[in-house]
Design an enzyme around this catalytic site. Structure first.
Site, PDB file in Angstrom:
ATOM      1  CG  LEU A 151      -1.744  -1.300   1.422  1.00 21.27           C
ATOM      2  CD1 LEU A 151      -2.647  -1.167   2.640  1.00 21.27           C
ATOM      3  CD2 LEU A 151      -2.559  -1.623   0.174  1.00 21.27           C
ATOM      4  CB  ALA A 152       2.983   2.700  -2.113  1.00 25.82           C
TER       5      ALA A 152
ATOM      6  CG  HIS B 267      51.499  20.449   0.687  1.00 35.38           C
ATOM      7  ND1 HIS B 267      52.205  19.803   1.668  1.00 35.38           N
ATOM      8  CD2 HIS B 267      52.399  20.746  -0.282  1.00 35.38           C
ATOM      9  CE1 HIS B 267      53.477  19.723   1.320  1.00 35.38           C
ATOM     10  NE2 HIS B 267      53.611  20.285   0.145  1.00 35.38           N
TER      11      HIS B 267
ATOM     12  CB  THR C 103      -6.337  -0.189   4.685  1.00 34.92           C
ATOM     13  OG1 THR C 103      -7.380  -0.448   5.647  1.00 34.92           O
ATOM     14  CG2 THR C 103      -5.334   0.787   5.288  1.00 34.92           C
TER      15      THR C 103
END
EC number: 2.7.7.23
Length: 459
Positions: free
Chosen positions: A8-9, A362, A78
């Protein structure tokens, strides 16, 4: 019988206060939806159907080619979301897992145990539950004296006795697939929210005398559903503890695991030492016996064995065995450092390949360069690769020595064994074995300084 899965998205996730669909918010480097999808893979579903809604195109992009999609245009609960999968799953014989896409902490092992429990107990429905000392806000699992599940009661509907129940509904279920879709035809919206609840099918099964069971998680953390940023941070914290624990068990040393941030897909070999405030993201791979000191940040990069990375950033690059980087160095995308290379403090490398045993100790910039082996860059060397419109390449052969404070203006090539005098500006190719000096001749004017205000004679 086959297994199926419904993820479920479709929800927007209003409490997240974000335009991004809730399930796409990330936990430990990947979206919550991807976490759930990976865990679902443990049950080897014949079909996986993901229910999408809000900004469906974004959700579908994440799992494209890995799942079927259906759209829930209206957010009606749902039960309604599961109804949307009917054209794909109705009538199929098997067991169907229903799980929310915002539960990133659920493990594949727990889902496998859930479905095995469901099958072994011959249930028509099995609820994944958890136990907590603070069940406020959760639906409670009400059982009879034989420990059979009678119903799920929501907080607002629970009696004082039921509110004392510590077993809660996690929102994950397994159903007999055929019975699930038969029962869905009999649920309604006669409730305070005016929605179709998947939990209503549990009541239908109980009324018909069918067997409903519950499998209880061993770890309550797995039940966490993410609805806001607070829960998202909690999920992140739990997931990172799991990730770090896994690496420690596999032989990685952490000075402070609570202050170390490692994404879920990162690979780390044994005997690596990681100090505090290290971040490893994406598809990063770390070789054995490498040391990552405080403040190091690595994204989508490969670091070989025996390297030492000191308080530096490495992005989308490869670092070979025995390399030392930092402190305060930046390896930008599309760079590769050969074995035993040394990139020192305040050195930036961008889009360049550097051969083995080369050193830039460096204050150096190496951009869009192809650098050979055993090259030495003196302090303050700059490769000038950009003219304001286009970027150009510098090629430096093997055994080249570049003196300090040199500027190398691309496109240019320095041949093998060549030497660039300190302070030079190089605009032309330097042949192999040659010395290039590109600076003004020094002129000394005797006694001239006595005329200047700073001289003691003029104070």
């Amino acid at each position: 019988m086959s297994n199926f899965a419904i993820i479920l998205a479709a929800g927007k996730g209003t409490r997240m206060k974000s335009d991004l669909p809730k399930v796409l918010h990330k936990v430990a480097g990947i979206s919550m939806l991807e976490h759930v999808f990976r865990s679902v893979g443990a049950i080897q579903p014949e079909k996986t159907v993901t229910v999408v809604g809000h900004k469906a195109e974004l959700v579908e992009e994440v799992l494209a080619g890995q799942t079927e999609f259906v759209t829930q245009s209206e957010q009606l609960g749902t039960g309604h979301a599961v109804m949307m999968t009917e054209p794909i799953l109705e009538g199929l014989s098997g067991h169907t897992l229903v799980i929310a896409g915002d539960t990133p902490l659920i493990t594949g092992e727990s889902l496998k145990n859930l479905i095995d429990f469901h099958i072994n107990h011959k249930n028509v429905a099995t609820i994944l539950t958890a136990e907590t000392d603070n069940p406020f806000g959760y639906g409670r699992i009400v059982r009879n004296d034989n420990a059979e599940v009678l119903r799920i009661v929501e907080q607002k509907d629970a009696t004082d006795f039921e509110k004392q129940i510590k077993e809660i509904n996690t929102g994950t279920y397994v159903f007999d697939n055929e019975r699930l879709f038969e029962a869905l035809k009999n649920i309604n919206t006669n409730n305070a929210q005016g929605e179709y609840y998947i939990t209503d099918v549990i009541g239908i099964f109980r009324e018909t005398g069918e067997k409903v069971g519950a499998y209880t998680l061993k770890d309550f953390d797995e039940s966490l559903g993410v609805n806001d940023r607070v829960a998202l941070a909690t999920a992140e914290s739990v997931m990172r503890r799991r990730i770090n624990h896994k690496h420690m068990v596999n032989g990685v040393s952490f000075v402070n695991p609570e202050a170390t941030y490692i994404d879920i897909d990162v690979e780390i070999a044994p005997e690596v030492q990681i100090e505090a405030n290290v971040t490893l993201k994406g598809q990063t791979k770390i070789g054995a016996e490498t040391v990552l000191t405080n403040g190091t940040y690595v994204v989508d990069s490969t670091i070989g064995a025996g390297a030492v990375i000191t308080n530096s950033m490495i992005e989308e690059s490869s670092v070979a065995d025995g390399v030392t980087v930092g402190p305060y160095a930046h390896i930008r995308p599309n760079s590769s450092l050969g074995a035993q290379v040394h990139i020192g403090n305040f050195v930036e490398v961008k889009g360049s390949s550097i051969g083995e045993n080369t050193k830039a100790g460096h204050l150096t910039y190496i951009g869009n360069c192809e650098v050979g082996s055993n090259v030495n860059f003196g302090a303050g060397t700059i490769t000038v690769n950009y003219d304001g419109k286009n970027k150009y390449k510098t090629v430096i052969g093997d055994n080249v020595f570049v003196g300090s404070n040199s500027t190398i203006i691309a496109p240019v090539e320095l041949g093998d064994n060549s030497l660039v005098g300190a302070g030079s500006t190089i605009t032309k190719d330097v042949p192999a074995d040659a010395i290039a000096i590109g600076r003004g001749r020094q002129i000394n004017k005797d006694e001239y300084a006595t005329r200047l205000p700073h001289h003691p004679k003029n104070q």
